[in-house]
Design a protein around this motif. Structure first.
Motif, PDB file in Angstrom:
ATOM      1  N   GLU A  49       4.431  -4.372  10.366  1.00 55.46           N
ATOM      2  CA  GLU A  49       4.958  -3.388   9.124  1.00 55.46           C
ATOM      3  C   GLU A  49       5.894  -3.246   9.203  1.00 55.46           C
ATOM      4  O   GLU A  49       6.861  -3.249   9.583  1.00 55.46           O
ATOM      5  N   THR A 106      -1.417  15.740  -1.297  1.00 56.74           N
ATOM      6  CA  THR A 106      -2.318  14.826  -2.561  1.00 56.74           C
ATOM      7  C   THR A 106      -3.077  14.258  -2.114  1.00 56.74           C
ATOM      8  O   THR A 106      -3.056  12.706  -2.693  1.00 56.74           O
ATOM      9  N   TYR A 155       5.312  10.765   1.316  1.00 60.12           N
ATOM     10  CA  TYR A 155       4.989  12.443   0.485  1.00 60.12           C
ATOM     11  C   TYR A 155       5.497  13.116   1.967  1.00 60.12           C
ATOM     12  O   TYR A 155       4.611  13.348   2.554  1.00 60.12           O
ATOM     13  N   ASN A 182      -6.435  -1.240  -0.968  1.00 55.30           N
ATOM     14  CA  ASN A 182      -5.967  -0.930  -1.616  1.00 55.30           C
ATOM     15  C   ASN A 182      -5.731  -2.736  -2.790  1.00 55.30           C
ATOM     16  O   ASN A 182      -5.560  -2.645  -3.404  1.00 55.30           O
TER      17      ASN A 182
HETATM   18  C1  LIG Z   1       3.339   4.869  -6.012  1.00 54.19           C
HETATM   19  C2  LIG Z   1       1.561   5.064  -5.331  1.00 54.19           C
HETATM   20  C3  LIG Z   1       1.827   6.478  -4.760  1.00 54.19           C
HETATM   21  C4  LIG Z   1       0.637   6.982  -4.482  1.00 54.19           C
HETATM   22  N1  LIG Z   1      -0.365   8.286  -4.445  1.00 54.19           N
HETATM   23  C5  LIG Z   1      -0.875   8.470  -3.380  1.00 54.19           C
HETATM   24  C6  LIG Z   1      -1.313  10.130  -4.049  1.00 54.19           C
HETATM   25  O1  LIG Z   1      -0.768  10.472  -3.862  1.00 54.19           O
HETATM   26  N2  LIG Z   1      -3.006  10.352  -3.060  1.00 54.19           N
HETATM   27  C7  LIG Z   1      -3.749   9.379  -2.741  1.00 54.19           C
HETATM   28  O2  LIG Z   1      -4.814   9.265  -2.462  1.00 54.19           O
HETATM   29  N3  LIG Z   1      -3.837   8.016  -3.022  1.00 54.19           N
HETATM   30  C8  LIG Z   1      -2.446   7.506  -3.714  1.00 54.19           C
HETATM   31  N4  LIG Z   1      -1.843   6.223  -3.302  1.00 54.19           N
HETATM   32  C9  LIG Z   1      -2.732   4.866  -3.595  1.00 54.19           C
HETATM   33  C10 LIG Z   1      -2.467   4.755  -2.499  1.00 54.19           C
HETATM   34  O3  LIG Z   1      -2.256   3.521  -1.823  1.00 54.19           O
HETATM   35  C11 LIG Z   1      -4.015   5.063  -1.320  1.00 54.19           C
HETATM   36  O4  LIG Z   1      -4.204   5.857  -1.092  1.00 54.19           O
HETATM   37  C12 LIG Z   1      -3.288   4.123   0.513  1.00 54.19           C
HETATM   38  O5  LIG Z   1      -2.333   4.171   0.991  1.00 54.19           O
HETATM   39  C13 LIG Z   1      -3.788   3.093   0.323  1.00 54.19           C
HETATM   40  O6  LIG Z   1      -3.304   2.378   2.035  1.00 54.19           O
HETATM   41  P1  LIG Z   1      -3.712   0.852   1.879  1.00 54.19           P
HETATM   42  O7  LIG Z   1      -3.614   0.424   3.743  1.00 54.19           O
HETATM   43  O8  LIG Z   1      -4.326  -0.241   1.335  1.00 54.19           O
HETATM   44  O9  LIG Z   1      -1.993   0.098   1.195  1.00 54.19           O
HETATM   45  P2  LIG Z   1      -0.510   0.789   2.077  1.00 54.19           P
HETATM   46  O10 LIG Z   1      -0.663   3.011   2.034  1.00 54.19           O
HETATM   47  O11 LIG Z   1      -0.409   0.477   0.772  1.00 54.19           O
HETATM   48  O12 LIG Z   1      -0.372   0.148   3.275  1.00 54.19           O
HETATM   49  C14 LIG Z   1       0.347  -1.319   2.821  1.00 54.19           C
HETATM   50  C15 LIG Z   1       1.621  -1.739   4.075  1.00 54.19           C
HETATM   51  O13 LIG Z   1       1.440  -3.160   4.276  1.00 54.19           O
HETATM   52  C16 LIG Z   1       2.715  -2.456   4.228  1.00 54.19           C
HETATM   53  N5  LIG Z   1       3.306  -4.091   3.911  1.00 54.19           N
HETATM   54  C17 LIG Z   1       3.175  -5.070   2.758  1.00 54.19           C
HETATM   55  N6  LIG Z   1       3.399  -5.687   2.750  1.00 54.19           N
HETATM   56  C18 LIG Z   1       4.135  -6.186   3.587  1.00 54.19           C
HETATM   57  C19 LIG Z   1       4.554  -7.610   4.670  1.00 54.19           C
HETATM   58  N7  LIG Z   1       4.763  -8.443   3.372  1.00 54.19           N
HETATM   59  N8  LIG Z   1       5.166  -6.799   5.732  1.00 54.19           N
HETATM   60  C20 LIG Z   1       4.691  -6.146   6.363  1.00 54.19           C
HETATM   61  N9  LIG Z   1       4.632  -4.636   5.792  1.00 54.19           N
HETATM   62  C21 LIG Z   1       4.069  -5.469   4.564  1.00 54.19           C
HETATM   63  C22 LIG Z   1       3.611  -1.883   3.522  1.00 54.19           C
HETATM   64  O14 LIG Z   1       4.982  -1.583   4.030  1.00 54.19           O
HETATM   65  C23 LIG Z   1       2.385  -0.546   3.437  1.00 54.19           C
HETATM   66  O15 LIG Z   1       2.664   0.092   4.858  1.00 54.19           O
HETATM   67  C24 LIG Z   1      -0.325   5.801  -4.285  1.00 54.19           C
HETATM   68  C25 LIG Z   1      -0.386   4.441  -4.471  1.00 54.19           C
HETATM   69  C26 LIG Z   1       0.879   4.679  -4.844  1.00 54.19           C
HETATM   70  C27 LIG Z   1       1.389   2.591  -4.652  1.00 54.19           C
END
Ligand SMILES: Cc1cc2nc3c(=O)[nH]c(=O)nc-3n(C[C@H](O)[C@H](O)[C@H](O)COP(=O)(O)OP(=O)(O)OC[C@H]3O[C@@H](n4cnc5c(N)ncnc54)[C@H](O)[C@@H]3O)c2cc1C
Length: 324
Positions: free
Chosen positions: A37, A58, A49, A295
């Protein structure tokens, strides 16, 4: 040449999807798991947040009928689950390169420098980011200071208690835009104006309704091909079809695009221009042993959906490992 440490499964990204996958794999008997990470905490986007008195929750938890929580609390809950396991978590570690055929990757951090890992299976759970104005193609004009993305606003308002604008204008009209408008109002700004190149907001009524508790942003929808940001030193507004809308700061919100940079570097197949990974029905990417969850697979999904998606993908990983 650095030595290469081997794991059964390596997960890139400790957001909800990566954590969900790790927990499912661990509980299913896979004990050699690493999560890499780049942030300093577990939790992905929710960790940006902050919990605040009078702040805006949220993120939705699905358990007990569904209830909203602060992102920070959601991220802390994910961290707590991981701490109960022996999953190896490398924080502040950025994956820079992948070798898709060799099922290997290289990450870097300040303590260890460059580290190579190999695995029986690798899950990309890297999440998504917001499209840049250039990628959106219809946002033109100057780029004065006080034009932000949602993540920058979260850092200023939530993490540092700074309010960079009093009269916000938000470009984009999905749920992230309405959440940002509520957050800015709760922090002391006036109600935002939300603009988009569509006549009605992208966020459905029931999503907007939740944020009415904190404020009542005005929606200005235009059927236009372009919007022009105005201002020389600082943002002063936008021009849309000859109408100028004033503001003292702009937030460009929503329109998520998968974080597919690593896949593009490592020759894993990615759909262009959507940047959604090419996957088969078993959630495998274009090279054997590579998977994706959360996502990064496209669309806009809340954290809890991504958490359960990680668990679902873990089932496919388990099947793959048991056959190989
Ligand atoms: C700006 C923004 C605001 C959002 N606000 C909301 C909200 O208010 N409520 C809601 O329900 N959803 C929100 N979302 C949607 C949110 O993305 C999802 O709720 C959820 O966090 C997605 O989970 P995930 O594990 O797929 O990705 P993420 O939560 O994005 O986690 C991916 C992780 O991978 C890590 N990563 C990426 N590339 C690398 C690399 N090369 N090396 C090491 N680590 C890496 C990142 O640092 C991150 O921690 C928001 C999205 C964005 C972009």
């Amino acid at each position: 040449m650095n030595s290469t440490k081997h794991f059964s499964v390596v997960i890139i990204g400790a957001g909800p999807a990566g954590v969900g996958a790790a927990l499912k794999l661990y509980k299913s008997g896979i004990k050699s798991i690493a999560i890499i990470e780049r942030n300093d905490k577990i939790g992905g986007i929710p960790s940006f947040y902050k919990r605040k008195k009078g702040g805006v929750r949220t993120f939705m938890r699905w358990s007990r009928g569904g209830y909203p929580v602060f992102g920070q609390d959601y991220a802390a809950w994910l961290g707590k689950q991981i701490l109960k396991t022996d999953v190896e978590v490398k924080l502040e570690s950025q994956v820079l390169e992948i070798d898709a055929k060799g099922k290997m990757l290289t990450f870097v951090n300040s303590k260890e420098g460059k580290v190579n890992l190999s695995a029986d299976a690798i899950i990309r759970a890297c999440g998504s980011r917001e499209e840049t104005p250039a990628e959106r193609k219809w946002i033109a004009g100057a780029r004065p200071v006080k034009v932000f993305f949602t993540k920058q606003i979260l850092n200023l308002v939530d993490r540092n208690n700074l309010l960079p604008m009093k009269k916000p204008l938000i470009i984009g009209s999905d749920i992230i835009a309405y959440a940002a408008a509520a957050k800015l109002k709760a922090a002391g700004a006036s109600d935002s104006t939300i603009v988009d190149n569509r006549t009605s907001p992208k966020a459905p009524f029931y999503e907007r309704l939740y944020f009415r508790f904190w404020g009542n942003p005005q929606y200005r929808g235009f059927d236009v091909k372009s919007l022009e940001i105005t201002g020389v030193k600082s943002a002063t507004g936008v021009n849309l079809n000859g109408t100028h809308i004033d503001c003292d700061g702009i937030v460009i919100c929503g329109e998520l695009i998968p974080n597919s940079e690593l896949a593009l570097i490592g020759n894993l197949k990615v759909n262009i221009p959507s940047r959604i990974p090419v996957i088969n029905k078993n959630y495998q990417l274009s090279e054997s042993g590579w998977f994706a969850a959360g996502n990064i697979l496209g669309g806009f999904h809340g954290a809890e959906w991504c958490y359960y998606d990680g668990k679902k993908v873990a089932d496919y990983v388990l099947k793959y490992i048991s056959k190989s």
